[in-house]
Scaffold this motif. Sequence first.
Motif, mmCIF file in Angstrom:
data_model
loop_
_atom_site.group_PDB
_atom_site.id
_atom_site.type_symbol
_atom_site.label_atom_id
_atom_site.label_comp_id
_atom_site.label_asym_id
_atom_site.label_seq_id
_atom_site.Cartn_x
_atom_site.Cartn_y
_atom_site.Cartn_z
ATOM 1 N N UNK A 1 0.848 -1.231 0.049
ATOM 2 C CA UNK A 1 0.078 -0.124 0.064
ATOM 3 C C UNK A 1 0.853 1.350 0.119
ATOM 4 N N UNK A 2 0.559 2.419 -0.811
ATOM 5 C CA UNK A 2 1.659 3.482 -1.056
ATOM 6 C C UNK A 2 1.605 4.049 0.419
ATOM 7 N N UNK A 3 0.470 4.228 1.263
ATOM 8 C CA UNK A 3 0.614 4.713 2.594
ATOM 9 C C UNK A 3 1.731 3.953 3.530
ATOM 10 N N UNK A 4 1.757 2.790 3.516
ATOM 11 C CA UNK A 4 2.581 1.806 4.203
ATOM 12 C C UNK A 4 4.104 2.350 3.890
ATOM 13 N N UNK A 5 4.418 2.254 2.477
ATOM 14 C CA UNK A 5 5.591 2.696 1.930
ATOM 15 C C UNK A 5 6.007 4.073 2.589
ATOM 16 N N UNK B 1 -7.113 5.538 8.731
ATOM 17 C CA UNK B 1 -6.110 4.567 7.673
ATOM 18 C C UNK B 1 -4.665 4.801 8.408
ATOM 19 N N UNK B 2 -4.379 5.735 8.925
ATOM 20 C CA UNK B 2 -3.115 5.868 9.451
ATOM 21 C C UNK B 2 -2.804 4.604 10.703
ATOM 22 N N UNK B 3 -3.802 4.478 11.333
ATOM 23 C CA UNK B 3 -3.782 3.504 12.439
ATOM 24 C C UNK B 3 -3.892 2.103 11.882
ATOM 25 N N UNK B 4 -4.440 1.868 10.869
ATOM 26 C CA UNK B 4 -4.693 0.750 10.148
ATOM 27 C C UNK B 4 -3.385 0.307 9.631
ATOM 28 N N UNK B 5 -2.506 1.152 8.779
ATOM 29 C CA UNK B 5 -1.340 0.853 8.250
ATOM 30 C C UNK B 5 -0.517 0.738 9.230
ATOM 31 N N UNK B 6 -0.271 1.554 10.289
ATOM 32 C CA UNK B 6 0.532 1.160 11.522
ATOM 33 C C UNK B 6 0.319 -0.356 12.185
ATOM 34 N N UNK B 7 -0.749 -0.655 12.499
ATOM 35 C CA UNK B 7 -1.078 -1.861 12.673
ATOM 36 C C UNK B 7 -0.621 -2.957 11.746
ATOM 37 N N UNK C 1 7.673 -4.946 10.762
ATOM 38 C CA UNK C 1 8.338 -3.691 10.097
ATOM 39 C C UNK C 1 8.684 -2.587 11.086
ATOM 40 N N UNK C 2 7.682 -2.294 11.724
ATOM 41 C CA UNK C 2 7.811 -1.439 12.859
ATOM 42 C C UNK C 2 7.486 -2.006 14.236
ATOM 43 N N UNK C 3 7.967 -1.485 15.256
ATOM 44 C CA UNK C 3 7.655 -1.861 16.579
ATOM 45 C C UNK C 3 7.495 -0.590 17.666
ATOM 46 N N UNK D 1 3.757 6.391 22.928
ATOM 47 C CA UNK D 1 4.533 5.455 22.366
ATOM 48 C C UNK D 1 5.282 5.833 21.026
ATOM 49 N N UNK D 2 6.212 5.337 20.579
ATOM 50 C CA UNK D 2 6.870 5.605 19.210
ATOM 51 C C UNK D 2 6.887 4.660 18.529
ATOM 52 N N UNK D 3 6.853 4.833 17.221
ATOM 53 C CA UNK D 3 7.023 3.875 16.204
ATOM 54 C C UNK D 3 8.673 3.624 15.630
ATOM 55 N N UNK D 4 9.183 2.623 15.719
ATOM 56 C CA UNK D 4 10.632 2.575 15.384
ATOM 57 C C UNK D 4 10.820 1.355 14.412
ATOM 58 N N UNK D 5 11.731 1.566 13.428
ATOM 59 C CA UNK D 5 11.962 0.601 12.456
ATOM 60 C C UNK D 5 12.507 -0.659 13.141
ATOM 61 N N UNK D 6 12.253 -1.846 12.813
ATOM 62 C CA UNK D 6 12.920 -3.004 13.234
ATOM 63 C C UNK D 6 13.924 -3.437 12.201
ATOM 64 N N UNK D 7 14.953 -4.316 12.550
ATOM 65 C CA UNK D 7 15.972 -4.913 11.490
ATOM 66 C C UNK D 7 15.235 -4.983 10.080
ATOM 67 N N UNK D 8 13.989 -5.487 10.268
ATOM 68 C CA UNK D 8 13.093 -6.106 9.136
ATOM 69 C C UNK D 8 12.970 -4.788 8.322
#
Length: 159
Positions: free
Chosen positions: A23-27, A53-59, A66-68, A79-86
């Motif tokens: 999904x383009x929002x996810x990227x 929509x943002x909440x859905x893509x973050x979930x 991909x995020x934690x 809470x913050x969203x952080x990129x995982x190694x993946x």
Amino acid sequence: MVRRTSLEGAECPVARSLDAIGDWWSLLIVRDAFDGLRRFSEFQRNLGLARNILADRLRTLLAHGILEQAPASDGSAYQEYVLTPRGRALFPVVVGLRQWGEAFFYAPGEAHSVLVDTADGQPVPPLEVRAADGRLLGPDDAVVRKVREVRKVDELAAR
């Protein structure tokens, strides 16, 4: 709303990847995470995306690893969203999309953001796909070996 068909069981790695980030929002969320955004409000403000929509893509990005979520770096209750190694492994994908967009969707001399190397401030050179021996590979130099073909080769080798 139309539900997407899940591709999580597909034999094709591209299809499975798109199930998580297609999904383009996810990227764009991943792109913004690479740019240092970490909070829901920051993603929403930067993308102009509806909260639901943002909440859905973050979930989805959380569910695919991909995020934690992590405690806020400033010690607040957020809470913050952080990129995982993946998620960090998506860097070449985002760079590739950026470079493809620069090559094909901007007029010569048209202004756009530029990805630069933090060590020297120089633009990042175009990504290249290379063979094990270092040769530059193009679309005519590689072929996808389908699962059924791999299984057939494995079966013949086992005999």
